[in-house]
Each structure stands twice: as structure tokens, then as C-alpha cells.
Design a protein around this motif. Structure first.
Motif, PDB file in Angstrom:
ATOM      1  N   ALA A   1       0.840  -1.206   0.000  1.00 39.04           N
ATOM      2  CA  ALA A   1       0.000   0.000   0.000  1.00 39.04           C
ATOM      3  C   ALA A   1       0.867   1.246   0.000  1.00 39.04           C
ATOM      4  CB  ALA A   1      -0.922  -0.004   1.218  1.00 39.04           C
TER       5      ALA A   1
ATOM      6  N   ILE B   1       2.428   1.688  -3.367  1.00 43.34           N
ATOM      7  CA  ILE B   1       1.433   2.169  -4.334  1.00 43.34           C
ATOM      8  C   ILE B   1       1.291   3.681  -4.234  1.00 43.34           C
ATOM      9  CG2 ILE B   1      -1.047   2.203  -4.836  1.00 43.34           C
ATOM     10  CD1 ILE B   1      -1.131  -0.748  -4.295  1.00 43.34           C
ATOM     11  N   ALA B   2       1.341   4.204  -2.991  1.00 45.30           N
ATOM     12  CA  ALA B   2       1.182   5.645  -2.800  1.00 45.30           C
ATOM     13  C   ALA B   2       2.331   6.402  -3.458  1.00 45.30           C
ATOM     14  CB  ALA B   2       1.116   5.970  -1.316  1.00 45.30           C
ATOM     15  N   LEU B   3       3.498   5.774  -3.517  1.00 44.85           N
ATOM     16  CA  LEU B   3       4.650   6.468  -4.098  1.00 44.85           C
ATOM     17  C   LEU B   3       4.584   6.511  -5.619  1.00 44.85           C
ATOM     18  CD1 LEU B   3       7.584   5.275  -1.851  1.00 44.85           C
ATOM     19  CD2 LEU B   3       6.120   7.274  -1.660  1.00 44.85           C
TER      20      LEU B   3
END
Lengths: 325, 303
Positions: B38, B41-43
Motif C-alpha cells: 500500500a 502504491i502511494a509512491l
């Protein structure tokens, strides 16, 4: 003299029943006035939008709630309704939430429970950087970079799961990917830092005693989280998601740049085009000259204001006014 | 406390613990992988977006004209001119907004922390939350309805600043409130004990103690409103030249420059779009950086 003193120590405003100083009165009035100004500002927003919307609503030849038209070129023959705006606004926000909620939960857990304490702050800062990017840049990136990259995936979704209404062929061609789906993905990226920052703060407040208790009973890391962190932070997480929803509903420019317009009405597909409330208003901003057509857009703005008001009020009541910032 | 010393001294032998079963281990592993995933994914959007903007826009920033010239008299397809007018516009609108929003916001925060009791305080806190959720386009529409439609004023950068005030206020109130609450109660009490009036205690003791935090909050709030596009679309016109007058005439800000150059299909237009986007990001990052430095070097002394 001493007997006459009344003091209630422990309160921030410790008062010794003394003379009232003019400085105090003035300062108190000033600060109270500033607080009051904010309350009045909200009241004025609602009031003025209403005042400007009512004449146009009265002149509306269509049903405001169920019409998919938005024709304001002739002030004497206004035909507008919010059906499509509402559908597109809700769909884009829901797609964004469905993507952003689990990811934000994961990020908040990672930052508070998994990341090495030394790296937790820089990592959190990186996620916060997502919030520093202005929405127009998200829009640019969404339509010129992300959209074309998502296009094959959207075509595959459409051709494989097209029997399911959400993935049915929409009212615009997928090519270029100016679809609700693309908007949802971009909005999700914009919501990540918002949902994460509140959720993270709540998770961080989990009582250490509970965590240590669970550990002492032999719980694995995941079991600790499931039995202590998640139950403790659930309401904060939901409130944070509602705040995110409020933001997604009102996002303007990113949606305006990405979403293609469509001459046909929306049919509940993620591959539709169209306008959200916010992007519809912004798209017509340069034509605001005559009061009646402008009032049509202001009435759309009023609906959006009421929507975000309700969503934020619910978020606040869930959080108990404490966890949500 | 009836355990004898000998039990405590003996190390726990393996049978004392039950081994973690396979399914629990697997669940734990899966959770760990998902959580790390998660974060990664944010990066992805962050890195991807920054790389796209930098790669497509850096060339515009390399020309010295970019920082010193406007687009006055520059043809759409010409690789010339710069974003000076838009940078000026962005800074002017943001600063005017801050000049109005900061005093009101700080005073409101003082009210909430130092004076706020009872009904009005509860309503105010609630309304600050609501205001922070008001979409920028709604704020713009309100200013349009009030200034342009009711008072009959023309489009101006000042109207934009007023819309930005609505967006900036809640951020300033929230951050100032938080900082004021961090100021130790003992400081106030010591001041009262010396006979200092309450207002003087707040102005001379509480505010200076919280000052760095307040400044940080203000800088972050300015960074936030700087990139707002919706108000400039509704409330001010696009201009290719420099305008220092916030009350009259068209004034371009960086978001407005991006938005209007998007309609320019020439390669020069595309370069300006991405160049302006990169400039905007750099400006916002600068404000963020200053905010971080201020808070790092002068954190509130709570002890």
C-alpha cells in the motif's frame, strides 16, 4: 481582601475577581468577532447562493432534480437539471473512495506499526507531498500521462466485464481515457494523503497497554493490529474517509481537465463522460454574464455546497469532533 | 506475587510457549506484504507525476526569460517570453489573501482556545470544519454572487484573494488552535499570578511561545491556496502582461496560465503548460520547505 477573591484554578481562564480592564474587553470582543465571522461566512455562503439560485430555479422549464439537460444559452428558455451532474459526481467520488480507502488504511498501518520509527517521519512526509501537488497539475498528468496509460486496461475491463452495468460501454469512446474511471483513479491519488494523515494520527493514539497486552498473549503483529489498532481507530478511519469523500465531491479542475464531455445522458457506466457539479460550473465560468443562466450554475453550486456540508457534518459527528482535524 | 524466586530465575523452556500455527504465520505475512505494498502504491503517483512534470517542463525553466519576462507580444507558437507575470500574480493574490486571512484566523483560534465556552464556541468549531470542506468552486461562486453580481464590481485579483481567504481561514484556525493548545498552562498561570491582564498574557506570552508553529501553519496554508485554480477561472481574466494592481484589470496566476495555454496546440504552448506546472510545484515546495525549517529550528518548548 483575600476572602473576597474567587478563583477557579485549573481552568485556562483563571480569573481573580478584579477590575475589568478595557484592554481585556476589547481583545475579547475582537477574538469573539473573528470566531463569529466564520459562522457568518458559512451562513452568507448558503444565503447568497440561495438568493441567486431561486430566480433561475423558478424560470427552469425542466425538472431540476431529474432532467439531464443543462441548456442555458437562452435566458428565456432555461432547461437544466442535475441528474447527470449528480450521477457523475457520485460515481467519480465512489471510484476514488473504493481505491483510496484500502490503500490509505495500508499506508496508515505501515507508517504507525510497520515502518522503522526512524524512517516513519520521512515516509509520512513523502505521502504528505501528494497533498502539496496542486489539483490542476493532477489534471494535466491525468489526461496527458495517466489516461493514455490506463486506456488499454479500461478497454480490457470494458470488453471482458461489459455485461456488468458499471463496466458497460459508456456515452463516450474510451480512446483518450477521459472517463469517470480515469478521474476516479486520479482523485484516489489526491485523497490518499487526506485520508492517511487523519487515520495515522488516530492509529498512533492506540493505547500502548492494549498493544502490549495483545503481544503478551502471544498475538502476531497482524493479530495485534486486528484486535487493538483497528477497533480503536475505526471511527477515525471512517471519519477520515468521509472527509476525503467531501474533497472528492468538490474537486474541480482536475475533473474539468480529464473528463470528456458527452452529448448523450449518463448511463451509470464508469466509462461515461460528462461533468460533475464542480467541473460544470468551472467549464462555464467565462460565460457568467446574464443573471438567469448564471443562476442555473449557482443552483448547481448550492446543491454541491449542501452535499459537502452534509458529508462533512457526518464525518465530524463520527469522529466525535476530536480525531478529525 | 506468590511466585517463588526459583520459578522466576529459571529461563522459559520451549514447551512453555505454543508455536505460532502455520495459518497465523501466513496471515501475518500476507498482512505485512499488503501493508508495505500500500505504501509503495502511494509512491507511484507521486514519483510518476513529478518525473512527468520535470521531464516535460524543465526546458522552459532553463531560459532566463522565464523568470524575468511576461508573455506580452509573444505569439502562441513562439518559444519566447516567460511566466514572470504569472509568478507575480500568484504571489500577489496569495499574499493579499494571507494579509486578510491570518489576522482573522489567528484571532478566531485565540477565541476558541482562550475564551471559547458554551454554544458559540461549539458552533464556531463546527463551522470551521464545514468551511474546511467547502469546495473551492463554491467559494468562488459565493464571491461571484456577493462581489460581482450583488455589488456590481468587476473581475479582479482582489475577488480571487477573497475567495482564497475562505479556503485559507480554516487551515490557519486549525493549525493555530493546535499550537496554542500546546502552550503550557503554567506559563499563563505564572503571568496571571504576576497580575498581567489576560489580553496581555495572550499577546505577550502565549502568542510568542506558539509563534513558530503559527508561522509554519500559515506557510502551509499559503502553499495550499497557491495552487487553487477554480477561483481564478471564475473571478479574474487572463492577461499576457504584468499587472500589479489587484483591484483592477486582468491578472494571470500560474494555474490560470496553465489553463489558458492548454488551448494552445503548439509545442511552445505545451512547454509553457508544463513549465508553469513545474514552477508552481517549485513555489509550493519552497513554502513547504520554509515551513518545515521554521518548525524544526524553533519548535515550541513544552517543558
Amino acid at each position: 481582601m483575600i476572602g473576597a477573591m474567587t478563583s477557579d484554578s485549573g481552568q485556562p481562564g483563571v480569573r481573580t475577581a478584579a477590575v475589568r480592564r478595557p484592554g481585556d474587553t476589547i481583545f475579547r470582543t475582537l477574538t469573539t468577532g473573528a470566531g463569529l465571522a466564520i459562522v457568518i461566512a458559512i451562513a452568507l455562503i448558503g444565503l447568497f447562493l440561495l438568493i441567486k439560485a431561486v430566480p433561475s430555479l423558478a424560470a427552469d422549464k425542466d425538472n431540476f432534480l431529474i432532467s439531464a439537460n443543462f441548456v442555458t444559452t437562452d435566458p428565456n428558455n432555461l432547461m437544466f437539471g442535475i441528474r447527470d451532474l449528480l450521477i457523475v459526481t457520485v460515481l467519480t467520488s465512489l471510484v476514488a473512495l473504493v481505491i483510496a480507502m484500502p490503500v490509505s488504511l495500508g499506508i496508515a498501518l505501515f507508517l504507525t506499526q510497520y515502518a522503522p520509527p526512524r524512517l516513519s517521519r520521512p515516509f509520512a512526509y513523502m505521502v504528505d507531498l501528494l497533498a502539496a501537488v496542486p489539483s490542476i497539475v493532477y489534471g494535466l498528468w491525468g489526461i496527458l500521462v495517466l489516461g493514455p496509460a490506463l486506456e488499454p486496461f479500461e478497454i480490457w475491463l470494458n470488453s471482458t466485464f461489459g455485461w456488468f452495468p458499471l463496466f458497460a460501454t459508456g456515452n463516450i469512446p474510451i480512446s483518450g481515457a477521459g472517463t469517470i474511471f480515469t478521474v476516479g483513479v486520479v482523485l484516489a491519488a489526491m485523497l490518499l494523503p487526506i485520508i492517511t494523515s487523519v487515520t495515522r494520527e488516530v492509529f498512533r493514539q492506540t493505547p500502548v497497554m492494549q498493544i502490549e497486552g495483545a503481544l503478551a498473549l502471544g498475538a502476531t503483529k497482524w493479530e495485534v493490529i486486528r484486535t487493538t489498532v483497528l477497533p480503536f481507530g475505526r471511527s477515525g478511519y471512517i471519519a477520515a474517509s468521509m472527509l476525503g469523500l467531501g474533497r472528492a465531491l468538490g474537486e474541480t479542475v482536475a475533473v474539468l481537465l480529464i473528463l470528456h464531455s458527452s452529448p448523450k445522458p449518463a448511463n451509470f457506466s464508469l466509462f461515461d463522460g460528462g461533468y460533475t457539479f464542480a467541473s460544470k460550473i468551472a467549464s462555464a465560468a467565462s460565460e457568467f454574464s446574464q443573471p438567469l443562466p448564471t443562476g442555473a450554475y449557482i443552483s448547481a453550486g448550492l446543491v454541491l455546497f449542501v452535499l459537502t456540508f452534509v458529508v462533512n457534518a457526518v464525518a465530524r459527528s463520527i469522529a466525535g469532533g476530536k480525531a478529525a482535524k | 506475587m506468590t511466585t517463588t524466586a526459583s520459578t522466576l530465575d529459571r529461563p522459559a523452556t520451549p514447551p512453555a510457549f505454543q508455536a505460532v500455527s502455520g495459518s497465523r504465520k501466513i496471515k501475518n505475512m500476507v498482512a505485512t506484504v499488503l501493508v508495505v505494498l500500500a505504501f509503495l502504491i502511494a509512491l507511484v503517483p507521486l514519483v510518476w507525476l513529478l518525473i512527468s512534470v520535470i521531464a516535460r517542463g524543465y526546458q522552459a525553466l532553463l531560459s532566463s526569460d522565464w523568470w524575468t519576462h511576461s508573455l506580452k507580444g509573444v505569439l502562441p507558437k513562439e518559444f519566447a517570453g516567460g511566466a514572470y507575470h504569472a509568478i507575480i500574480g500568484t504571489l500577489l493574490q496569495t499574499i493579499v489573501c494571507a494579509v486578510i486571512a491570518v489576522p482573522v484566523g489567528v484571532l478566531a483560534a485565540i477565541y476558541l482556545v482562550e475564551y471559547g465556552r458554551g454554544r458559540l464556541a461549539r458552533v464556531t468549531t463546527f463551522m470551521v470544519d464545514i468551511l474546511s470542506g467547502v469546495p473551492s468552486i463554491v467559494a468562488a461562486l459565493f464571491i461571484y454572487a456577493l462581489f460581482l453580481s450583488t455589488f456590481g464590481l468587476g473581475q479582479s485579483a482582489f475577488a480571487v484573494s477573497m475567495a482564497l481567504v475562505l479556503l485559507m481561514l480554516p487551515v490557519v484556525v486549525r493549525s493555530t488552535e493546535e499550537m496554542l493548545r500546546l502552550v503550557p498552562q503554567e506559563l499563563r498561570e505564572a503571568s496571571y499570578a504576576l497580575g498581567v491582564p489576560k489580553w496581555k498574557t495572550i499577546v505577550r506570552i502565549v502568542l510568542p511561545t506558539a509563534l513558530s508553529g503559527v508561522v509554519t501553519g500559515v506557510m502551509l496554508a499559503m502553499a495550499r491556496v497557491m495552487g487553487e485554480t477554480a477561483p481564478v477561472l471564475v473571478l479574474v481574466g487572463y492577461s499576457k502582461s504584468i499587472n500589479f494592481n489587484i483591484f483592477d484589470g486582468n491578472m494571470t496566476s500560474l494555474p490560470l496560465l496553465i489553463y489558458s495555454e492548454l488551448n494552445n496546440p503548439n509545442p511552445a504552448g505545451q512547454l509553457r503548460v508544463w513549465g508553469a506546472a513545474l514552477t508552481l510545484i517549485i513555489l509550493i515546495m519552497l513554502f513547504n520547505l520554509v515551513a518545515a525549517l521554521v518548525s524544526r529550528f524553533s519548535a515550541i518548548k513544552t517543558k
